[in-house]
Design a protein around this motif. Sequence first.
Motif, PDB file in Angstrom:
ATOM      1  N   ILE A   1      49.069   7.555  77.819  1.00 60.47           N
ATOM      2  CA  ILE A   1      50.451   7.182  77.530  1.00 60.47           C
ATOM      3  C   ILE A   1      50.713   7.224  76.023  1.00 60.47           C
ATOM      4  O   ILE A   1      51.729   7.730  75.575  1.00 60.47           O
ATOM      5  CB  ILE A   1      50.777   5.793  78.116  1.00 60.47           C
ATOM      6  N   ARG A   2      49.779   6.700  75.264  1.00 61.73           N
ATOM      7  CA  ARG A   2      49.924   6.704  73.805  1.00 61.73           C
ATOM      8  C   ARG A   2      50.027   8.141  73.298  1.00 61.73           C
ATOM      9  O   ARG A   2      50.844   8.444  72.419  1.00 61.73           O
ATOM     10  CB  ARG A   2      48.679   6.011  73.228  1.00 61.73           C
ATOM     11  N   ASN A   3      49.209   9.045  73.837  1.00 61.18           N
ATOM     12  CA  ASN A   3      49.258  10.457  73.437  1.00 61.18           C
ATOM     13  C   ASN A   3      50.604  11.079  73.797  1.00 61.18           C
ATOM     14  O   ASN A   3      51.169  11.839  73.005  1.00 61.18           O
ATOM     15  CB  ASN A   3      48.121  11.254  74.070  1.00 61.18           C
ATOM     16  N   MET A   4      51.119  10.762  74.996  1.00 54.34           N
ATOM     17  CA  MET A   4      52.427  11.270  75.406  1.00 54.34           C
ATOM     18  C   MET A   4      53.504  10.809  74.438  1.00 54.34           C
ATOM     19  O   MET A   4      54.365  11.596  74.024  1.00 54.34           O
ATOM     20  CB  MET A   4      52.780  10.782  76.823  1.00 54.34           C
ATOM     21  N   LEU A   5      53.472   9.542  74.079  1.00 53.91           N
ATOM     22  CA  LEU A   5      54.471   8.995  73.164  1.00 53.91           C
ATOM     23  C   LEU A   5      54.358   9.628  71.784  1.00 53.91           C
ATOM     24  O   LEU A   5      55.370   9.960  71.159  1.00 53.91           O
ATOM     25  CB  LEU A   5      54.327   7.476  73.056  1.00 53.91           C
ATOM     26  N   ASP A   6      53.122   9.807  71.310  1.00 55.37           N
ATOM     27  CA  ASP A   6      52.916  10.423  69.999  1.00 55.37           C
ATOM     28  C   ASP A   6      53.423  11.855  69.979  1.00 55.37           C
ATOM     29  O   ASP A   6      54.063  12.291  69.014  1.00 55.37           O
ATOM     30  CB  ASP A   6      51.441  10.378  69.606  1.00 55.37           C
ATOM     31  N   GLU A   7      53.160  12.630  71.056  1.00 59.55           N
ATOM     32  CA  GLU A   7      53.626  13.995  71.142  1.00 59.55           C
ATOM     33  C   GLU A   7      55.146  14.047  71.167  1.00 59.55           C
ATOM     34  O   GLU A   7      55.773  14.893  70.535  1.00 59.55           O
ATOM     35  CB  GLU A   7      53.069  14.679  72.389  1.00 59.55           C
ATOM     36  N   HIS A   8      55.742  13.136  71.903  1.00 61.80           N
ATOM     37  CA  HIS A   8      57.204  13.088  72.030  1.00 61.80           C
ATOM     38  C   HIS A   8      57.859  12.781  70.683  1.00 61.80           C
ATOM     39  O   HIS A   8      58.905  13.341  70.357  1.00 61.80           O
ATOM     40  CB  HIS A   8      57.595  12.043  73.067  1.00 61.80           C
ATOM     41  N   GLU A   9      57.240  11.900  69.910  1.00 63.68           N
ATOM     42  CA  GLU A   9      57.771  11.534  68.592  1.00 63.68           C
ATOM     43  C   GLU A   9      57.746  12.707  67.617  1.00 63.68           C
ATOM     44  O   GLU A   9      58.592  12.801  66.743  1.00 63.68           O
ATOM     45  CB  GLU A   9      56.982  10.366  68.007  1.00 63.68           C
ATOM     46  N   HIS A  10      56.784  13.603  67.791  1.00 70.01           N
ATOM     47  CA  HIS A  10      56.631  14.725  66.860  1.00 70.01           C
ATOM     48  C   HIS A  10      57.453  15.939  67.272  1.00 70.01           C
ATOM     49  O   HIS A  10      57.394  16.962  66.591  1.00 70.01           O
ATOM     50  CB  HIS A  10      55.153  15.105  66.723  1.00 70.01           C
TER      51      HIS A  10
ATOM     52  N   SER B   1      40.354  -1.468  86.560  1.00 68.81           N
ATOM     53  CA  SER B   1      39.218  -1.725  85.671  1.00 68.81           C
ATOM     54  C   SER B   1      39.646  -1.557  84.215  1.00 68.81           C
ATOM     55  O   SER B   1      40.639  -0.894  83.918  1.00 68.81           O
ATOM     56  CB  SER B   1      38.076  -0.753  85.985  1.00 68.81           C
ATOM     57  N   ASN B   2      38.874  -2.134  83.322  1.00 66.66           N
ATOM     58  CA  ASN B   2      39.154  -1.984  81.893  1.00 66.66           C
ATOM     59  C   ASN B   2      39.070  -0.527  81.473  1.00 66.66           C
ATOM     60  O   ASN B   2      39.863  -0.060  80.664  1.00 66.66           O
ATOM     61  CB  ASN B   2      38.195  -2.832  81.058  1.00 66.66           C
ATOM     62  N   LYS B   3      38.099   0.200  82.046  1.00 70.13           N
ATOM     63  CA  LYS B   3      37.937   1.617  81.705  1.00 70.13           C
ATOM     64  C   LYS B   3      39.174   2.413  82.122  1.00 70.13           C
ATOM     65  O   LYS B   3      39.700   3.196  81.345  1.00 70.13           O
ATOM     66  CB  LYS B   3      36.693   2.195  82.369  1.00 70.13           C
ATOM     67  N   ASP B   4      39.638   2.196  83.359  1.00 68.30           N
ATOM     68  CA  ASP B   4      40.828   2.908  83.828  1.00 68.30           C
ATOM     69  C   ASP B   4      42.053   2.522  83.004  1.00 68.30           C
ATOM     70  O   ASP B   4      42.885   3.364  82.680  1.00 68.30           O
ATOM     71  CB  ASP B   4      41.080   2.633  85.311  1.00 68.30           C
ATOM     72  N   ALA B   5      42.175   1.252  82.677  1.00 67.80           N
ATOM     73  CA  ALA B   5      43.297   0.787  81.859  1.00 67.80           C
ATOM     74  C   ALA B   5      43.255   1.460  80.488  1.00 67.80           C
ATOM     75  O   ALA B   5      44.287   1.900  79.971  1.00 67.80           O
ATOM     76  CB  ALA B   5      43.259  -0.728  81.719  1.00 67.80           C
ATOM     77  N   LYS B   6      42.071   1.553  79.910  1.00 65.84           N
ATOM     78  CA  LYS B   6      41.919   2.173  78.595  1.00 65.84           C
ATOM     79  C   LYS B   6      42.292   3.658  78.661  1.00 65.84           C
ATOM     80  O   LYS B   6      43.002   4.167  77.791  1.00 65.84           O
ATOM     81  CB  LYS B   6      40.475   2.016  78.103  1.00 65.84           C
ATOM     82  N   ASP B   7      41.837   4.349  79.722  1.00 72.28           N
ATOM     83  CA  ASP B   7      42.161   5.766  79.883  1.00 72.28           C
ATOM     84  C   ASP B   7      43.666   5.977  80.026  1.00 72.28           C
ATOM     85  O   ASP B   7      44.247   6.869  79.408  1.00 72.28           O
ATOM     86  CB  ASP B   7      41.438   6.357  81.102  1.00 72.28           C
ATOM     87  N   MET B   8      44.299   5.153  80.845  1.00 74.46           N
ATOM     88  CA  MET B   8      45.751   5.259  81.041  1.00 74.46           C
ATOM     89  C   MET B   8      46.494   4.975  79.748  1.00 74.46           C
ATOM     90  O   MET B   8      47.456   5.667  79.415  1.00 74.46           O
ATOM     91  CB  MET B   8      46.223   4.284  82.122  1.00 74.46           C
ATOM     92  N   TYR B   9      46.063   3.957  79.041  1.00 69.84           N
ATOM     93  CA  TYR B   9      46.710   3.599  77.784  1.00 69.84           C
ATOM     94  C   TYR B   9      46.630   4.768  76.799  1.00 69.84           C
ATOM     95  O   TYR B   9      47.629   5.105  76.155  1.00 69.84           O
ATOM     96  CB  TYR B   9      46.082   2.346  77.186  1.00 69.84           C
ATOM     97  N   LYS B  10      45.455   5.386  76.696  1.00 69.23           N
ATOM     98  CA  LYS B  10      45.286   6.518  75.776  1.00 69.23           C
ATOM     99  C   LYS B  10      46.212   7.667  76.153  1.00 69.23           C
ATOM    100  O   LYS B  10      46.825   8.284  75.281  1.00 69.23           O
ATOM    101  CB  LYS B  10      43.832   6.996  75.780  1.00 69.23           C
TER     102      LYS B  10
END
Length: 88
Positions: free
Chosen positions: A78-87, A67-76
């Motif tokens: 993953i994006r948070n994981m990547l942002d944390e890793h960059e910092h 679903s779009n909702k599940d896709a949006k949740d997963m994307y968020k």
Amino acid sequence: MKNIKVELESIVFNVMLPESQALLDELNEEIEKGNEEEEIIEAKKDIVSFIEELNQVLKLIEEKKLSNKDAKDMYKKIRNMLDEHEHQ
């Protein structure tokens, strides 16, 4: 975001899978060198499971079972994981 599923598929395929595979390759090299510490073995198990999960996400997108909702949740997440890793 126009199409969250396209964004999710892109970040999984182009960023997460290659980075995860690179880490797995590094762990395998360590094991091949004889470094079989529990920490290395556990990390390898974790990354293999994570790669399987990423591939499952791609499969769900391909089969149009996400679903779009599940896709949006997963994307968020993953994006948070990547942002944390960059910092780090």
